[in-house]
Design a protein around this motif. Structure first.
Motif, PDB file in Angstrom:
ATOM      1  N   VAL A  70      -0.474  12.539  -2.523  1.00 33.30           N
ATOM      2  CA  VAL A  70       0.638  11.811  -3.146  1.00 33.30           C
ATOM      3  C   VAL A  70       0.096  10.709  -4.050  1.00 33.30           C
ATOM      4  CG1 VAL A  70       2.633  10.338  -2.687  1.00 33.30           C
ATOM      5  CG2 VAL A  70       2.224  12.352  -1.265  1.00 33.30           C
ATOM      6  N   LEU A  71      -0.902   9.995  -3.569  1.00 35.56           N
ATOM      7  CA  LEU A  71      -1.477   8.908  -4.359  1.00 35.56           C
ATOM      8  C   LEU A  71      -2.136   9.412  -5.631  1.00 35.56           C
ATOM      9  CD1 LEU A  71      -3.019   6.639  -1.591  1.00 35.56           C
ATOM     10  CD2 LEU A  71      -1.206   6.020  -3.182  1.00 35.56           C
ATOM     11  N   VAL A  72      -2.802  10.558  -5.552  1.00 32.60           N
ATOM     12  CA  VAL A  72      -3.443  11.108  -6.746  1.00 32.60           C
ATOM     13  C   VAL A  72      -2.397  11.412  -7.811  1.00 32.60           C
ATOM     14  CG1 VAL A  72      -4.702  13.100  -7.652  1.00 32.60           C
ATOM     15  CG2 VAL A  72      -5.471  11.985  -5.551  1.00 32.60           C
ATOM     16  N   GLU A  73      -1.235  11.923  -7.403  1.00 33.37           N
ATOM     17  CA  GLU A  73      -0.172  12.174  -8.375  1.00 33.37           C
ATOM     18  C   GLU A  73       0.364  10.870  -8.957  1.00 33.37           C
ATOM     19  OE1 GLU A  73       0.945  14.988  -9.814  1.00 33.37           O
ATOM     20  OE2 GLU A  73      -0.841  15.765  -8.810  1.00 33.37           O
TER      21      GLU A  73
ATOM     22  N   ASN B 166      -1.564   1.250 -11.207  1.00 27.92           N
ATOM     23  CA  ASN B 166      -2.484   0.230 -10.695  1.00 27.92           C
ATOM     24  C   ASN B 166      -2.422   0.141  -9.171  1.00 27.92           C
ATOM     25  OD1 ASN B 166      -4.286  -2.151 -11.254  1.00 27.92           O
ATOM     26  ND2 ASN B 166      -2.621  -3.196 -10.166  1.00 27.92           N
ATOM     27  N   ASP B 167      -1.199   0.183  -8.605  1.00 28.38           N
ATOM     28  CA  ASP B 167      -1.072   0.126  -7.139  1.00 28.38           C
ATOM     29  C   ASP B 167      -1.648   1.375  -6.484  1.00 28.38           C
ATOM     30  OD1 ASP B 167       0.206  -2.235  -7.670  1.00 28.38           O
ATOM     31  OD2 ASP B 167       1.876  -1.868  -6.292  1.00 28.38           O
ATOM     32  N   ALA B 168      -1.463   2.522  -7.118  1.00 30.38           N
ATOM     33  CA  ALA B 168      -2.049   3.757  -6.561  1.00 30.38           C
ATOM     34  C   ALA B 168      -3.571   3.656  -6.538  1.00 30.38           C
ATOM     35  CB  ALA B 168      -1.596   4.961  -7.385  1.00 30.38           C
ATOM     36  N   ARG B 169      -4.153   3.090  -7.591  1.00 25.67           N
ATOM     37  CA  ARG B 169      -5.625   2.916  -7.600  1.00 25.67           C
ATOM     38  C   ARG B 169      -6.062   1.942  -6.512  1.00 25.67           C
ATOM     39  NH1 ARG B 169      -4.823   3.206 -13.385  1.00 25.67           N
ATOM     40  NH2 ARG B 169      -4.753   0.930 -13.549  1.00 25.67           N
ATOM     41  N   PHE B 170      -5.241   0.954  -6.203  1.00 21.65           N
ATOM     42  CA  PHE B 170      -5.593   0.011  -5.135  1.00 21.65           C
ATOM     43  C   PHE B 170      -5.710   0.735  -3.793  1.00 21.65           C
ATOM     44  CE2 PHE B 170      -3.992  -2.639  -1.649  1.00 21.65           C
ATOM     45  CZ  PHE B 170      -4.924  -3.656  -1.661  1.00 21.65           C
ATOM     46  N   TYR B 171      -4.731   1.605  -3.503  1.00 23.23           N
ATOM     47  CA  TYR B 171      -4.749   2.310  -2.216  1.00 23.23           C
ATOM     48  C   TYR B 171      -5.827   3.401  -2.170  1.00 23.23           C
ATOM     49  CZ  TYR B 171      -0.323  -0.014  -1.176  1.00 23.23           C
ATOM     50  OH  TYR B 171       0.645  -0.960  -0.936  1.00 23.23           O
ATOM     51  N   LEU B 172      -6.255   3.913  -3.340  1.00 17.48           N
ATOM     52  CA  LEU B 172      -7.266   4.973  -3.376  1.00 17.48           C
ATOM     53  C   LEU B 172      -8.675   4.450  -3.646  1.00 17.48           C
ATOM     54  CD1 LEU B 172      -5.519   7.830  -5.391  1.00 17.48           C
ATOM     55  CD2 LEU B 172      -6.410   7.997  -3.070  1.00 17.48           C
ATOM     56  N   LYS B 173      -8.819   3.145  -3.737  1.00 20.94           N
ATOM     57  CA  LYS B 173     -10.096   2.569  -4.127  1.00 20.94           C
ATOM     58  C   LYS B 173     -11.226   3.039  -3.201  1.00 20.94           C
ATOM     59  CE  LYS B 173     -12.143  -1.872  -5.406  1.00 20.94           C
ATOM     60  NZ  LYS B 173     -11.931  -3.338  -5.476  1.00 20.94           N
TER      61      LYS B 173
END
Length: 513
Positions: A291-294, A305-312
Motif C-alpha cells: 500500500v505504501l509503495v502505491e 512525503n509521508d509514504a516515504r517516511f513510513y518506508l524509510k
C-alpha cells in the motif's frame, strides 16, 4: 412595442388606484416578470398602503409568484413602515390571503407580526413553514411562542419537499444567540430521522453549509449506529464533511471496523483524507508495504512525503521513481528524491505531449536545483498550458539560475504568446538584473501598448519602489540603453511615472560603472 416598466406603472397606479378598470389591472399584473422582486415589493405597497379595491388581486399575484419561486420569500420585505391599524385591517379583511400574511410577518410592528403568524398558523404547512420557523426567533415573546407552537403542529404533517425547503432556515435558527429555539430544531431533526428517504436527500443536496451542520448534529445526537453515519459521510460530495468524518474514524468506529474505513479513505480525492487514512493504518500496524509503495506515486506531494517516511530504509525511492517514468507522480517524486544528474532524464519530458507530464517535469527540475536546466525552463515559460508555464516560473525562482532577458523579450513579442504566457514572462523579469529588467519593460511598453500597457506601468512603478530599498548602480551601457528606451516611450507613459523614471535615471547618470 415598448418594454413594460412595472415600477413606473405601479407608481402611477398607486397615485390614482381607483381610475383603472379591474380588467386592465389584471392584464398589467400578468406582464410583471415572475422573478421581479422589486415589482413584487411595490405591489405589496399597493396592497397595504393604498387600501385599493385591487388589493385582493395584488395579493393573488403575489401568492402565485411565491408558489412558483419559493426563494422570493427570503427576498420580499416591506420598504416603509405600515400603520398598525391599516396592517391589522388588511389581515382581517383578507384572512385567506397567505401572501399578505407572509409579508406582514416581517413588519416592524409586533402586533402586526403576531396577527400575521396567527393567520399563517391556520394554513397547511406548504410554503409558509419557513416563515413560521423564522419567527421562532422573534424578539417579541408572544410572536415567538405562537410561531413555535405552529411549528410543532405542522412538522408531522409537512411533506418531504416542505421540510427540505425549511432546512436552511432551521440551520440559521440553530445558530441564533438571542432565542435559540432549540426545541424546534430538535423536533425538526427528530422528524428527519423518522424519514430515512428524506434524510438521504438532505445529505446529497447541493448546500454544503446545511449538510455540514446536519452531520455535526447527527454525530452529537446519533439516532442509529455512528459508524454507519460516518461511512455514509465518507461518500459525501462535500469535501469538508468527508474530512470531518475521516477525523472521527479513529475514535467513533470500533477498532475491528477501522481498517475497512481507512482503506476506503485511501481512494478519496482529498489529500487530507488520504493522509488521515495513512496515519490511522500506520498507528494500528495495518499499513502494509504494498500500500505504501502505491502511495509513493500519489498525485499529492504531502502524501508522497509521508509514504516515504513510513518506508524509510526499506526501498530506494530514486530507483522506484526512475522505473515508472514518465508517470507524472513518478517524475515529481524523482525530483523530490533524486540527484542533480537526474535532470538529464527529466528535461526531455518538458516536450511531452501531456501537459500533466510537462508540469511534473518543471516541478521536478525546480526541486533538483540544477542550474543547467535554466534554458529549458525558460522555453517552458511559453508553454501552451498555463499550469506548465506557472510551474516553470516557480522552478526558475527555486533554482536561482540566470535568465536571458533577450529570450524573455522574444517571448513577450511573439504573436503566438497568450496573455497568460506574457504575464508569466513579465514576472520572470524579476530574475534578471535590475537594469536589464527596466530596459526590457520600457522596450516592451510601445509594441505591447494594447495588450499589456497598464500592467507594464504597474511593473515600472514596482521597479521604482524596489530601487529605493535595494539600489544597484548600472553599467554605462545599461544606463544608456534605459535612457534611450525611456525617450522612445515617453509619450506612452503617464506623466507622473515618466517624470519619476527620468529623475531616477538622472540620479544614476554620474554613478555608472
Amino acid at each position: 412595442m415598448a418594454q413594460f416598466d412595472p415600477l413606473g406603472w405601479i407608481r402611477q397606479w398607486t397615485a390614482q388606484p381607483w381610475n383603472m378598470p379591474i380588467e386592465e389591472a389584471e392584464a398589467l399584473f400578468a406582464r410583471i416578470a415572475d422573478d421581479d422582486v422589486t415589482a413584487v415589493s411595490a405591489l405589496i405597497g399597493v396592497m397595504v398602503q393604498v387600501g385599493s379595491p385591487y388589493a385582493d388581486e395584488a395579493a393573488g399575484l403575489l401568492e402565485g409568484l411565491l408558489e412558483r419561486h419559493p426563494r422570493l420569500i427570503q427576498s420580499v420585505s416591506l420598504k416603509r413602515q405600515i400603520d398598525r391599524q391599516r396592517g391589522l385591517a388588511c389581515l382581517k379583511e383578507h384572512p385567506d390571503r397567505w401572501g399578505l400574511a407572509v409579508v406582514l410577518s416581517r413588519s416592524s410592528d409586533g402586533y402586526i407580526r403576531e396577527a400575521a403568524v396567527k393567520a399563517l398558523r391556520q394554513r397547511s404547512p406548504g410554503i409558509v413553514l419557513p416563515i413560521l420557523i423564522e419567527r421562532v426567533d422573534d424578539w417579541v415573546g408572544v410572536v415567538a411562542r405562537e410561531a413555535e407552537a405552529a411549528c410543532y403542529e405542522k412538522f408531522p404533517t409537512a411533506s418531504d419537499d416542505e421540510l427540505l425547503q425549511s432546512l436552511p432556515v432551521v440551520r440559521k435558527l440553530a445558530g441564533k444567540q438571542r432565542r435559540p429555539g432549540e426545541g424546534v430544531v430538535e423536533t425538526f431533526e427528530a422528524e428527519l430521522s423518522r424519514r430515512p428517504v428524506l434524510l438521504k436527500k438532505v445529505r446529497t443536496r447541493p448546500d454544503g453549509a446545511t449538510i455540514r451542520w446536519l452531520f455535526k448534529r447527527s454525530i452529537a445526537n446519533p439516532v442509529g449506529p455512528t459508524e454507519e453515519l460516518i461511512w455514509e459521510a465518507l461518500g459525501s460530495w462535500d469535501a469538508v464533511v468527508r474530512l470531518q468524518a475521516a477525523e472521527l474514524v479513529g475514535t467513533k468506529v470500533p477498532a475491528s471496523e477501522r481498517s475497512r474505513f481507512w482503506h476506503r479513505m485511501l481512494r478519496d480525492r482529498l489529500p487530507s483524507v488520504r493522509l488521515q487514512a495513512m496515519q490511522g493504518l500506520a498507528e494500528s500496524s495495518g499499513l502494509v508495504e504494498a500500500v505504501l509503495v502505491e502511495l509513493l506515486f500519489d498525485r499529492n506531494a504531502r502524501v508522497r512525503n509521508d509514504a516515504r517516511f513510513y518506508l524509510k530504509g526499506t526501498v530506494v525511492f530514486r530507483d522506484l521513481y526512475r522505473d515508472r517514468l514518465p508517470d507524472p507522480s513518478a517524475v515529481a517524486g524523482l525530483g523530490e528524491t533524486g540527484h542533480r544528474q537526474d535532470a538529464d532524464l527529466i528535461e526531455p519530458l518538458l516536450s511531452h505531449p501531456q501537459s500533466t507530464v510537462r508540469r511534473a517535469a518543471a516541478y521536478a527540475l525546480g526541486h533538483l536545483g540544477a542550474g543547467s536546466s535554466g534554458p529549458v525552463l525558460q522555453n517552458a515559460l511559453a508553454d501552451s498550458s498555463p499550469s506548465v508555464a506557472r510551474e516553470a516560473l516557480r522552478a526558475l525562482r527555486r533554482t536561482g539560475g540566470s535568465v536571458d532577458p533577450d529570450h524573455l523579450q522574444r517571448i513577450l513579442f511573439s504573436p503566438e504568446s497568450a496573455p497568460g504566457v506574457r504575464r508569466n514572462t513579465m514576472q520572470a523579469l524579476d530574475l534578471t538584473s535590475r537594469w536589464e529588467q527596466l530596459a526590457t519593460l520600457l522596450i516592451s511598453r510601445k509594441p505591447l501598448r494594447d495588450q499589456m500597457g497598464p500592467l507594464i506601468d504597474v511593473y515600472l512603478a514596482r521597479w521604482l519602489a524596489r530601487g529605493k530599498s535595494s539600489p544597484a548602480s548600472p553599467r554605462r551601457e545599461q544606463w544608456e540603453r534605459c535612457q534611450q528606451a525611456l525617450k522612445d516611450v515617453a509619450a506612452e507613459l503617464p506623466e507622473p511615472l515618466r517624470a519619476a523614471l527620468a529623475e531616477d535615471l538622472r540620479r544614476w547618470e554620474n554613478s555608472t560603472r
